[in-house]
Design an enzyme around this catalytic site. Structure first.
Site: not given
Length: 485
Positions: A325, A356
């Protein structure tokens, strides 16, 4: 049938593909997402060939990119869920120069949506929903706001118009799966300067465009491999089995450890698939040219979000997250790590958890990562130099650190996939909290041996993106010093 009914009830997007979902046995929201990304891939080719800067003005390209992005959002998530996404974007546009305000409002709005998600959707079940695009938009809103505040003269970033702002945040290339890219890079792409500004004098544009086709084909082949792996292997190694009562009660520790290792390894290809496909979509539109690599070949990895080889061969916790990521890691460094006066590592991991979502598993993962990162740094500083005397010793050290890294990663990210508190605690108890204990003891013992030096924000190693010289700036794809979330 009950699980299928729940999945259908939770789906708020289009139901046109319900028969396909039932035939394949996949949740409808995932089928919608895949079809939308494949449509975006086809639209990207059309956008590059028939709506290129030589055929259409920037206003038309911005408008089409934005409308296509909104159409994909409506198909995937429904009008009700995406209604506030453009509103949130416009609202932050009005305050984009005030970077603190943009950070607070964008993250606050995202958190409200994440809380809604936890109550609207079944707790402990991860599914595709409208918070995904909001996560990407949050990155873009805050990235641009911080860049405008910093007044980076090298980037020559000026306050965007409304259509430029909407296009950057909601364009069809990245609205579903990202990644977050640099605003100036995107504007250069829309206005036709993206490739020309990175070309060396002796390199022909035709050569670069030919390399684009091979880059897209290569990434689509990777996607096909990941999909095949998912269908054959991943579905046969469910993560939930790690907390199955009979398995935890009767299987020996080494068997549980081995299953956790292989099930985590098998869970990665679905992320590889989504991010690589998103990368291919951007490339197909002519976006993502990084420049010429050290071998003189064109590289289309400007918006690359992961390095699969670097992930699978990582011999340290840092190297693993460097290659995972990547664009989120660059964002975290730009908006948090480089700006926090102290406790930068802990604050950055906590921001990543908040970004998140609100599921407890995210916080278990990122809080656990803090002592592991500190211990990994200390071990490398204290031990590694003893194994550099011969090739054999170095090879043995690399193998041991690879195994330790992969096991530690599996232990750390398991709560991220389990999501809820109860299964997370079942898993940690079945593992006797061994990674927590070892990492904390190692960090204490080795940090006492080597007293930490006072480090500045520019010299302390960052476990996400230390090689990035400016906010949300790309680094070369072959550089394993990229940092990620």
């Amino acid at each position: 049938m009950g699980a299928r009914a729940d999945a259908e009830f939770n789906t708020t997007g289009s139901r046109w593909l319900q028969p396909v979902s039932e035939r394949l046995g996949f949740p409808l929201d995932q089928v919608n997402f895949l079809v939308c990304q494949l449509f975006a891939l086809a639209a990207a080719f059309w956008f590059r060939l028939y709506l290129s800067p030589s055929h259409a003005c920037p206003l038309v390209r911005h408008t089409v990119a934005t409308l296509l992005g909104i159409a994909l959002l409506i198909f995937c998530f429904g009008c009700k869920n995406i209604f506030f996404l453009p509103i949130n974007t416009i609202f932050n546009f009005l305050h984009s120069v005030t970077y603190r305000y943009s950070m607070v409002t964008a993250m606050g709005y995202l958190t409200v949506c994440q809380v809604s998600r936890a109550f609207i959707f079944n707790y402990g079940i991860l599914s595709t929903d409208f918070s995904g695009p909001l996560m990407i938009v949050t990155q873009k809103i805050t990235t641009l706001a911080f860049q405008l505040h910093d007044g980076n003269t090298e980037e020559r970033i000026v306050r965007p118009s409304v259509i430029e702002y909407l296009s950057y945040n909601l364009n069809f290339l990245s609205v579903l799966a990202g990644p977050c890219s640099n605003y100036k890079d995107y504007i250069d792409f829309i206005e036709g300067r993206h490739i020309s500004e990175r070309l060396r004098p002796h390199v022909h544009l035709k050569h670069v465009l030919l390399s684009l086709q091979s880059s897209v084909c290569r990434k689509l082949l990777v996607c096909c491999g990941c999909m095949l792996f998912f269908l054959v292997v991943t579905r046969s190694l469910p993560i939930k089995y790690n907390v199955d009562h009979d398995f935890v009660s009767h299987a020996p520790f080494l068997s549980r450890l081995a299953y956790a290792f292989f099930s985590i390894q098998a869970a990665r290809p679905k992320f590889y698939f989504a991010w690589t496909l998103a990368d291919a979509v951007n490339n197909a539109a002519g976006y993502g040219f990084l420049g010429m690599d050290e071998n003189g070949k064109p590289s289309w990895d400007l918006v690359r979000n992961l390095n699969i080889f670097g992930i699978e061969t990582a011999t340290s916790f840092k190297t693993f997250i460097d290659n995972w990521n990547i664009r989120t890691g660059i964002w975290l460094k730009a908006v948090c790590y480089d700006r926090a006066p102290k406790h930068r590592l802990a604050l950055t991991f906590l921001l990543s958890a908040l970004w998140h979502g609100v599921y407890p598993g995210y916080y278990f993962t990122f809080i656990t990562a803090i002592p592991i990162t500190i211990a990994a740094r200390a071990v490398r500083k204290s031990v590694r130099h003893h194994f550099l005397g011969s090739r054999g010793l170095k090879l043995g050290y690399d193998f041991l650190t690879w195994a330790a890294t992969q096991l530690a990663i599996g232990y750390t990210v398991m709560p991220f996939l389990l999501l809820a508190v109860e299964p997370t605690m079942v898993y940690y108890r079945s593992m006797y909290f061994h990674v927590h204990i070892i990492s904390i003891l190692a960090a204490i013992a080795l940090n006492q041996k080597h007293k930490p030096r006072e480090t500045s924000a520019t010299t302390e190693r960052f476990p996400f993106s230390s090689s990035c010289p400016a906010p949300c700036q790309p680094v070369h794809s072959t550089n394993n010093n990229k940092k990620v979330d």
